[in-house]
Structures are given as structure tokens and as C-alpha cells.
Design a protein around this motif. Structure first.
Motif, PDB file in Angstrom:
ATOM      1  N   GLU A 168       3.177   1.259   0.530  1.00  0.00           N
ATOM      2  CA  GLU A 168       2.265   1.286  -0.593  1.00  0.00           C
ATOM      3  C   GLU A 168       2.735   2.154  -1.476  1.00  0.00           C
ATOM      4  O   GLU A 168       3.600   3.403  -0.723  1.00  0.00           O
ATOM      5  CB  GLU A 168       0.544   1.767  -0.261  1.00  0.00           C
ATOM      6  CG  GLU A 168      -0.574   0.611   0.090  1.00  0.00           C
ATOM      7  CD  GLU A 168      -1.712   1.204   0.382  1.00  0.00           C
ATOM      8  OE1 GLU A 168      -2.188   2.091   0.842  1.00  0.00           O
ATOM      9  OE2 GLU A 168      -2.231  -0.070   1.278  1.00  0.00           O
ATOM     10  N   THR A 187       5.095  -5.967  -0.521  1.00  0.00           N
ATOM     11  CA  THR A 187       5.726  -6.741   1.075  1.00  0.00           C
ATOM     12  C   THR A 187       7.106  -6.746   0.685  1.00  0.00           C
ATOM     13  O   THR A 187       7.361  -7.983  -0.108  1.00  0.00           O
ATOM     14  CB  THR A 187       5.143  -7.633   1.111  1.00  0.00           C
ATOM     15  OG1 THR A 187       3.626  -7.372   1.086  1.00  0.00           O
ATOM     16  CG2 THR A 187       5.460  -8.366   2.725  1.00  0.00           C
ATOM     17  N   GLU A 242      -1.013  -6.678  -5.733  1.00  0.00           N
ATOM     18  CA  GLU A 242      -0.101  -6.872  -4.504  1.00  0.00           C
ATOM     19  C   GLU A 242       1.176  -6.994  -5.001  1.00  0.00           C
ATOM     20  O   GLU A 242       0.838  -8.618  -6.132  1.00  0.00           O
ATOM     21  CB  GLU A 242      -0.304  -7.240  -3.591  1.00  0.00           C
ATOM     22  CG  GLU A 242      -1.511  -6.922  -2.370  1.00  0.00           C
ATOM     23  CD  GLU A 242      -2.656  -7.527  -1.865  1.00  0.00           C
ATOM     24  OE1 GLU A 242      -2.369  -9.001  -1.355  1.00  0.00           O
ATOM     25  OE2 GLU A 242      -3.592  -6.900  -1.684  1.00  0.00           O
ATOM     26  N   TYR A 243       2.307  -7.060  -4.678  1.00  0.00           N
ATOM     27  CA  TYR A 243       4.049  -7.693  -4.771  1.00  0.00           C
ATOM     28  C   TYR A 243       5.080  -8.031  -3.623  1.00  0.00           C
ATOM     29  O   TYR A 243       4.477  -7.517  -2.752  1.00  0.00           O
ATOM     30  CB  TYR A 243       4.746  -7.285  -5.770  1.00  0.00           C
ATOM     31  CG  TYR A 243       3.866  -6.489  -7.019  1.00  0.00           C
ATOM     32  CD1 TYR A 243       4.105  -7.571  -8.456  1.00  0.00           C
ATOM     33  CD2 TYR A 243       2.866  -5.722  -7.440  1.00  0.00           C
ATOM     34  CE1 TYR A 243       3.023  -6.996  -9.205  1.00  0.00           C
ATOM     35  CE2 TYR A 243       1.833  -5.393  -8.285  1.00  0.00           C
ATOM     36  CZ  TYR A 243       1.705  -6.235  -9.541  1.00  0.00           C
ATOM     37  OH  TYR A 243       1.065  -6.051 -10.136  1.00  0.00           O
ATOM     38  N   THR A 250       4.895  -3.632   5.051  1.00  0.00           N
ATOM     39  CA  THR A 250       4.555  -3.577   3.287  1.00  0.00           C
ATOM     40  C   THR A 250       4.675  -2.012   3.247  1.00  0.00           C
ATOM     41  O   THR A 250       4.729  -1.245   4.455  1.00  0.00           O
ATOM     42  CB  THR A 250       3.422  -4.452   3.586  1.00  0.00           C
ATOM     43  OG1 THR A 250       3.582  -5.456   4.095  1.00  0.00           O
ATOM     44  CG2 THR A 250       2.026  -3.941   2.797  1.00  0.00           C
ATOM     45  N   SER A 260      -0.003  -0.098  -6.688  1.00  0.00           N
ATOM     46  CA  SER A 260       0.772  -1.373  -5.335  1.00  0.00           C
ATOM     47  C   SER A 260       0.704  -1.678  -3.912  1.00  0.00           C
ATOM     48  O   SER A 260       1.848  -0.608  -3.316  1.00  0.00           O
ATOM     49  CB  SER A 260       1.438  -1.706  -6.559  1.00  0.00           C
ATOM     50  OG  SER A 260       2.471  -1.281  -6.310  1.00  0.00           O
ATOM     51  N   THR A 261       0.828  -2.062  -3.699  1.00  0.00           N
ATOM     52  CA  THR A 261       1.040  -2.883  -2.977  1.00  0.00           C
ATOM     53  C   THR A 261       2.522  -3.819  -2.789  1.00  0.00           C
ATOM     54  O   THR A 261       2.188  -4.700  -3.238  1.00  0.00           O
ATOM     55  CB  THR A 261      -0.003  -3.034  -1.852  1.00  0.00           C
ATOM     56  OG1 THR A 261      -0.875  -2.324  -0.849  1.00  0.00           O
ATOM     57  CG2 THR A 261       0.560  -2.966   0.007  1.00  0.00           C
TER      58      THR A 261
END
Ligand code: CU
Length: 171
Positions: free
Chosen positions: A130, A96, A67-68, A128, A93-94
Motif C-alpha cells: 500500500e 499488486t 487497486e492496481y 501487494t 492506492s493498493t
């Protein structure tokens, strides 16, 4: 009372249209994954983004496993990062995004996705998304912001995980 056959046909067709319109609006509201940006994001002083802990050095920060947080400043006529250097993120990755503007209202659209927001001075738009990838997305400003608005664009580069340079504050 007798209703003419054609009139019945048109009545039926009109009813079908109404039901169809209601169905598409309902689908758009709940089924398509469209989300409005709310005022959940922070407010910032657009004149002192240099003093902000993240906007002073915008870019990709790790916030968890895969997550970034991606901090982006829009200004006439570029995205920082995005325009001079691509926004580089690892595949699968996810992300935001935290997007704000340093001067006037801009748009921030990741072309071909539903990531699309206004960048308003003083307000941080947070959303957010993905990404799978690897692949490259275009980035563009879709709010008229001045004479070089048409040239305001950038790139989001989703790179294979092992090619990712690493987030900020990691070295
Ligand atoms: Cu613009």
C-alpha cells in the motif's frame, strides 16, 4: 552447592540474551509484516513475454477501486517500466506487483520499503503493497546480474490522484 555471585550474574545475562534472541526472531517472523514471496504467482515463458497479455505491455493496470496491478520486467540492465520511464502510480492506492525477468536473475527492491523480491526468469513474483504519498521511491536491482548491475535502477513515482495519467487500457 554454592554458586559464585559472578557466575549467577553471567548465567542470568546469558538467559536474558537467549530470551531476547527468541523474541527478536519471533517478532521478525510474525510482527514486522514481513512476508515471503511464494510460488502463488504465475509461471511465464521468459522468451515469449511479448505474447503475454500483460507483460507484452508492462505497466500499471487498474484492478479495482484504488487497486492496481503493476507488471514489471527486469532485464539486463533495466526495469521496464521503471528505468526509462518511472513507474507512476496514484497516491493512496493498493499495488499488486507482478515481477519477472526476461534473462537472468535480478532483484527488485523498492528502496526504503519492505517490497523486495528476486526476479526469476519463468517465475512471476507477486506481492501487494500500500502506498500513501505522494512521494518518490528508488528502485534497484540487488542480485548481481552482470557487468552493469551497479547501474540497474529505476523510480517509482507516487503522484497525487488527480495528476495520475490513468492506468493502461483506459484510453
Ligand atoms: Cu542486477
Amino acid at each position: 552447592m554454592e554458586i559464585h555471585a559472578y557466575e549467577k550474574l553471567w548465567l542470568g545475562a546469558a538467559l536474558l540474551l537467549i530470551v531476547g534472541f527468541i523474541a527478536t526472531v519471533s517478532y521478525g517472523a510474525v510482527g514486522a509484516g514481513v512476508e515471503m514471496i511464494d510460488d502463488e504467482g504465475d509461471t511465464v515463458d521468459p522468451d515469449s513475454l511479448d505474447d503475454h497479455p500483460k507483460f507484452s505491455d508492462p505497466g500499471v493496470y487498474e484492478s479495482g477501486d484504488g487497486e492496481y496491478d503493476v507488471y514489471v520486467i527486469a532485464e539486463q540492465f533495466r526495469f521496464a517500466p521503471g528505468t526509462n520511464e518511472p513507474i507512476e502510480v496514484p497516491a493512496n492506492s493498493t499495488l499488486t506487483f507482478h515481477v519477472t525477468s526476461a534473462d537472468v536473475i535480478h532483484g527488485f527492491e523498492v528502496v526504503g520499503t519492505n517490497a523486495n523480491t528476486m526476479a526469476v526468469p519463468g517465475q512471476v513474483a507477486t506481492f501487494t503493497v500500500e502506498v500513501d504519498g505522494p512521494r518518490e521511491y528508488g528502485l534497484l536491482c540487488n542480485e548481481y546480474c552482470g557487468s552493469a548491475h551497479h547501474a540497474m535502477e529505476g523510480t517509482v513515482k507516487v503522484v497525487p490522484e488527480d495528476e495520475f495519467d490513468g492506468p493502461k487500457g483506459d484510453d
